[in-house]
Design an enzyme around this catalytic site. Structure first.
Site, PDB file in Angstrom:
ATOM      1  CE  LYS A  73      -3.753   2.287   2.509  1.00 55.13           C
ATOM      2  NZ  LYS A  73      -4.645   2.218   3.682  1.00 55.13           N
ATOM      3  CE  LYS A  84      -6.231   2.208  -0.866  1.00 57.25           C
ATOM      4  NZ  LYS A  84      -6.957   2.279   0.420  1.00 57.25           N
TER       5      LYS A  84
END
Length: 330
Positions: free
Chosen positions: A200, A253
């Site tokens: 992320k 992400k």
């Protein structure tokens, strides 16, 4: 005399039937996980200005929305809560309140739609008065990794009790997958999966999401725990740790600006790989389409196909409903 080509790849493009026959990447509605926002109140459906077409739903209206999605063939959802500011504190205690908005709504969805899959979010920021994914030291401002694990573990346990099928730790604290796995297993939830946000990144593409939840940090940024957008090899280190700690699936992400990372992870794991087509990526396409600069539908499908082509098995995307409608039309 002109040179005559020996090889003619265009032969495989000469008709739609042939193009369909040799198509390498296929999107399908079961590939999609639909993020959905939950807010307080009754009969609420409030459009998020920075995410055209996406709404916050009160608990009663979210049931209707999920029903519409199920009719389209969408069966996987990632609910996120907009928490009342008065309920937030530095230890995110509201995150484990079984009578709170989020957990009651998760339980209600599972009662009314037992067949759907719910992936719940484990991170402190929606519930934290500091707006961070971990506990903030009051004096130094440091994000306290190990102290945060206890909060994250209790949050995950509460979500499992509410009926979550998949726990999605998005906090990026070190060691949280192993910690959550131990908490779940020792409390009788060994069947609940963990989809770790393995890579992320500290991205500029999260702005509309933070608008939707009012969850931006009150001070500082998230760069001490979210990854540097310039790094690719670091994702493989995180992948190795998540595999060792017991993750069942891994997440990248954002998606669109990190297609190389999706491919790198896909090539280095046997676990299912998911990608989050985040709010800013969605908003860019929507804004350009509203101005007439892009064909919104074609661009949407190209974006989703690129994420699947890069190696994602599943895609969290705000386009899920629209894409499911396009796929239904064929």
């Amino acid at each position: 005399m002109p040179i005559v080509p020996t090889h003619r790849p265009r032969r495989n493009r000469k008709s739609q039937v042939i193009r369909d026959m040799v198509q390498e990447t296929h999107l399908a509605t079961p590939d999609f996980i639909y993020p959905i926002f939950i807010t307080e109140g009754q009969n609420q459906q409030i459009e998020i200005k920075s995410m055209p077409g996406i709404h916050r739903f009160s608990a009663d209206r979210v049931i209707d929305e999920i029903g519409r999605c199920v009719e389209l063939g969408i069966k996987s959802f990632a609910p996120f809560p907009q928490v009342n500011e008065a309920l937030k504190d530095r230890l995110a205690r509201e995150s484990a309140n079984m009578e709170g908005l989020y957990l009651k709504t998760v339980a209600d969805i599972k009662r009314q739609f037992p067949e759907v899959v719910l992936m719940t979010d484990v991170a402190m920021d929606p519930y934290s008065s500091d707006g961070h994914d971990g506990i903030v030291d009051a004096e130094s401002g440091e994000i306290l990794n190990d102290a945060s694990l206890e909060v994250l573990g209790q949050m995950a346990l509460a979500q499992a009790r509410a009926g979550a099928d998949i726990i999605g730790p998005s906090d990026m604290m070190d060691g949280r997958v192993a910690w959550i796995r131990e908490v779940l297993d020792s409390n009788g939830f060994s069947g609940v999966s963990i989809m770790s946000y393995t890579a992320k990144y500290a991205s500029a593409f999260y702005g509309p999401f933070r608008d939707a939840l009012d969850s931006a940090p009150k001070k500082g940024d998230k760069k001490s725990y979210q990854m540097n957008p310039a790094n690719r090899r670091e994702a493989l280190r995180e992948l190795t740790l998540d595999e060792q700690e017991g993750a069942d699936m891994v997440m990248i992400k954002p998606a669109l600006s990190y297609l190389d990372v999706i491919r790198e992870v896909r090539d280095n794991t046997q676990l299912p790989v998911t990608a989050y087509n985040v709010s800013g990526e969605y908003a860019m396409v929507k804004a350009a389409a509203q101005q007439g600069w892009l064909d919104g539908e074609k661009t949407m499908m190209e974006v989703l196909t690129s994420i699947k082509r890069a190696g994602a098995d599943a895609i969290l995307t705000y386009f899920a409903k629209e894409a499911a409608e396009v796929l239904r039309r064929g």
